[in-house]
Design an enzyme around this catalytic site. Structure first.
Site, PDB file in Angstrom:
ATOM      1  CD  GLN A  58      -0.284   5.207   9.916  1.00 47.93           C
ATOM      2  OE1 GLN A  58      -1.150   5.024   8.876  1.00 47.93           O
ATOM      3  NE2 GLN A  58       0.908   5.341   9.897  1.00 47.93           N
ATOM      4  CG  HIS A 110      -5.878   3.886  12.647  1.00 46.68           C
ATOM      5  ND1 HIS A 110      -4.990   3.553  11.641  1.00 46.68           N
ATOM      6  CD2 HIS A 110      -6.351   5.042  12.123  1.00 46.68           C
ATOM      7  CE1 HIS A 110      -5.190   4.553  10.634  1.00 46.68           C
ATOM      8  NE2 HIS A 110      -5.605   5.418  11.118  1.00 46.68           N
ATOM      9  CB  CYS A 113     -26.432  -1.225  28.763  1.00 47.16           C
ATOM     10  SG  CYS A 113     -25.517  -1.410  27.217  1.00 47.16           S
TER      11      CYS A 113
HETATM   12  P1  NAD Z   1       1.302  -0.873   6.091  1.00 51.08           P
HETATM   13  O1  NAD Z   1       1.161  -2.301   5.982  1.00 51.08           O
HETATM   14  O2  NAD Z   1       0.258  -0.157   4.923  1.00 51.08           O
HETATM   15  O3  NAD Z   1       2.634  -0.715   5.502  1.00 51.08           O
HETATM   16  C1  NAD Z   1       3.562  -1.211   6.405  1.00 51.08           C
HETATM   17  C2  NAD Z   1       4.911  -0.431   5.750  1.00 51.08           C
HETATM   18  O4  NAD Z   1       5.946  -0.810   6.586  1.00 51.08           O
HETATM   19  C3  NAD Z   1       5.274  -0.673   4.369  1.00 51.08           C
HETATM   20  O5  NAD Z   1       5.456   0.374   3.781  1.00 51.08           O
HETATM   21  C4  NAD Z   1       6.414  -1.867   4.551  1.00 51.08           C
HETATM   22  O6  NAD Z   1       7.526  -1.415   3.349  1.00 51.08           O
HETATM   23  C5  NAD Z   1       7.228  -1.262   5.800  1.00 51.08           C
HETATM   24  N1  NAD Z   1       7.680  -2.278   6.231  1.00 51.08           N
HETATM   25  C6  NAD Z   1       7.571  -3.474   6.749  1.00 51.08           C
HETATM   26  N2  NAD Z   1       8.395  -4.317   7.348  1.00 51.08           N
HETATM   27  C7  NAD Z   1       9.329  -3.273   7.785  1.00 51.08           C
HETATM   28  C8  NAD Z   1      10.424  -3.217   8.673  1.00 51.08           C
HETATM   29  N3  NAD Z   1      10.980  -4.350   9.241  1.00 51.08           N
HETATM   30  N4  NAD Z   1      11.083  -2.038   8.992  1.00 51.08           N
HETATM   31  C9  NAD Z   1      10.589  -0.873   8.208  1.00 51.08           C
HETATM   32  N5  NAD Z   1       9.634  -0.954   7.594  1.00 51.08           N
HETATM   33  C10 NAD Z   1       8.840  -1.982   7.353  1.00 51.08           C
HETATM   34  O7  NAD Z   1       1.061  -0.243   7.311  1.00 51.08           O
HETATM   35  P2  NAD Z   1       0.394   1.306   7.549  1.00 51.08           P
HETATM   36  O8  NAD Z   1       0.883   2.130   6.755  1.00 51.08           O
HETATM   37  O9  NAD Z   1       0.558   1.129   9.435  1.00 51.08           O
HETATM   38  O10 NAD Z   1      -0.882   1.294   7.483  1.00 51.08           O
HETATM   39  C11 NAD Z   1      -1.924  -0.063   7.951  1.00 51.08           C
HETATM   40  C12 NAD Z   1      -3.062   0.113   8.693  1.00 51.08           C
HETATM   41  O11 NAD Z   1      -3.615  -1.191   9.300  1.00 51.08           O
HETATM   42  C13 NAD Z   1      -3.067   1.107  10.046  1.00 51.08           C
HETATM   43  O12 NAD Z   1      -4.183   1.756   9.995  1.00 51.08           O
HETATM   44  C14 NAD Z   1      -3.201   0.062  11.109  1.00 51.08           C
HETATM   45  O13 NAD Z   1      -3.980   0.531  11.873  1.00 51.08           O
HETATM   46  C15 NAD Z   1      -3.505  -1.223  10.812  1.00 51.08           C
HETATM   47  N6  NAD Z   1      -2.617  -2.424  10.962  1.00 51.08           N
HETATM   48  C16 NAD Z   1      -1.928  -2.285  12.345  1.00 51.08           C
HETATM   49  C17 NAD Z   1      -1.113  -3.399  12.601  1.00 51.08           C
HETATM   50  C18 NAD Z   1      -0.622  -3.262  14.096  1.00 51.08           C
HETATM   51  O14 NAD Z   1      -1.372  -2.857  15.113  1.00 51.08           O
HETATM   52  N7  NAD Z   1       0.712  -3.933  14.319  1.00 51.08           N
HETATM   53  C19 NAD Z   1      -0.692  -4.276  11.875  1.00 51.08           C
HETATM   54  C20 NAD Z   1      -1.305  -4.285  10.527  1.00 51.08           C
HETATM   55  C21 NAD Z   1      -2.312  -3.333  10.205  1.00 51.08           C
END
Ligand code: NAD
Length: 232
Positions: free
Chosen positions: A95, A113, A142
């Protein structure tokens, strides 16, 4: 806590979220320091905002590109890439939009995403890679603006990307969810495909999530520590 080992499986699917990149210094989505606790997505991350003020949306994404570009893949990304190299049937469905899987050597990453490092013509849909910071020029030949090739709030997921993810999930024998809160749909439904098809399921997260109970193995700790434990 019983820890399944990668060595016992062949078709391993990593389903990853923002928590995997947290150890690289990229803020997760939810919670303290999260991007959307600071910025309102309605102003920066939806097509309506882009139609209203593309330069404001690009200024925001340039800032994100600048910050993410300074971050490096962490051990979690590297372990996943190593598993993929050693197992023909291993794959990554993410994601994340940060490109850190690819920078750690992972291949054929399914980006549900989209990517911070691709742009798409807002008129004709042409897509190209672009890692410039700030992104320049902002307009295609364009005359229309390029927009980030990211699935923003209120956008639909690309059908072909979704289909590829479905196929890989249906075929895996081990599903490893890493660092995702399991609340962003439709992505959050995808792990169920693997579960229905008999895959052993593992959730790696710091905390319980709303979908934890679905998983056979719920491993609590950081992504890099737990992926390392599964590699032993
Ligand atoms: P989220 O922020 O909703 O959840 C992150 C999860 O990771 C939480 O459950 C948290 O407890 C856990 N977490 C945090 N640190 C951790 C670690 N060190 N080890 C293990 N687990 C850990 O993220 P999501 O579920 O990916 O959904 C977020 C949406 O936002 C996605 O659609 C994504 O595209 C986007 N997003 C992407 C990025 C990126 O590309 N790095 C960053 C932020 C958001």
């Amino acid at each position: 806590m019983s820890v399944p080992r990668f060595a016992d499986f062949e078709r391993i699917l990593f389903f990853t979220g923002a928590g995997l990149s947290a150890e690289s210094g990229i803020p997760t989505y939810r919670g303290k320091g999260g991007v959307w606790s600071e910025y309102d997505y309605e102003d920066y991350a939806c097509q309506r905002a882009f139609d209203r003020d593309p330069d404001k949306v690009w200024d925001f994404h340039d800032k994100r590109r600048g910050a993410v570009g300074k971050c490096e893949p962490n051990d979690g990304h590297r372990i996943i890439a190593e598993v993929q190299k050693s197992k023909k049937g291993a794959s990554v469905v993410t994601q994340n939009i940060d490109g850190l899987h690819q920078r750690s050597g992972a291949t054929d990453v399914v980006e549900l995403h989209g990517s911070l490092w691709r742009v798409r013509c807002d008129r004709d849909g042409l897509v190209r890679d672009d890692a410039s910071v700030p992104m320049s020029p902002r307009k295609h030949d364009c005359g229309a603006y390029w927009r980030p090739d990211i699935v923003w709030f209120e956008d639909s997921l690309d059908e072909r990307v979704l289909e590829r993810a479905h196929r890989l999930l249906a075929a895996c024998d081990l599903l490893v969810s890493v660092g995702t809160s399991g609340v962003v749909y439709p992505a959050a439904d995808l792990p169920r495909i693997a579960m229905r098809n008999g895959a052993v399921s593992v959730e790696i997260n710091l905390d319980d999530t709303p979908v934890s109970a679905l998983y056979q193995h719920q491993l609590r700790g950081t992504a890099s520590d737990l992926l390392r434990a599964m590699s032993l």
